[in-house]
Design a protein around this motif. Structure first.
Motif: not given
Length: 91
Positions: A39-50
């Motif tokens: 899930l690289p896209t999920f992890n990248r987006e959540c890392r950015e949001k948080t």
């Protein structure tokens, strides 16, 4: 008495979610696409949001499946996922 019922119920949910994760791990091995597992896209987006609130660590599909089970009464946005996953909060 009500507290005992809630605790037992909560323990059953945790056990069910752990079992769901175990079954996911045995099944996910058959996924050929690494992105489906990691899930690289999920992890990248959540890392950015948080980035200002949580020290994000990558989660895989089975981690997220278990957390969604545990957080079934929540919105399960990136902040909820980070909290349920026990990620460290940035102060």
């Amino acid at each position: 008495l009500v507290l005992c019922v809630v605790l037992v119920s909560g323990q059953n949910v945790a056990e069910e979610c752990n079992e769901l994760e175990r079954k996911c791990r045995s099944c996910v091995r058959s996924l050929r696409n690494e992105n489906d597992r990691r899930l690289p896209t999920f992890n990248r987006e959540c890392r950015e949001k948080t980035r200002n609130t949580w020290r994000w660590r990558d989660l895989d599909r089975c981690d997220v499946t278990k957390l969604e089970c545990l957080g079934r009464d929540r919105k399960m946005n990136c902040n909820d996922v980070a909290q349920l996953a026990g990620m460290r909060r940035i102060r």
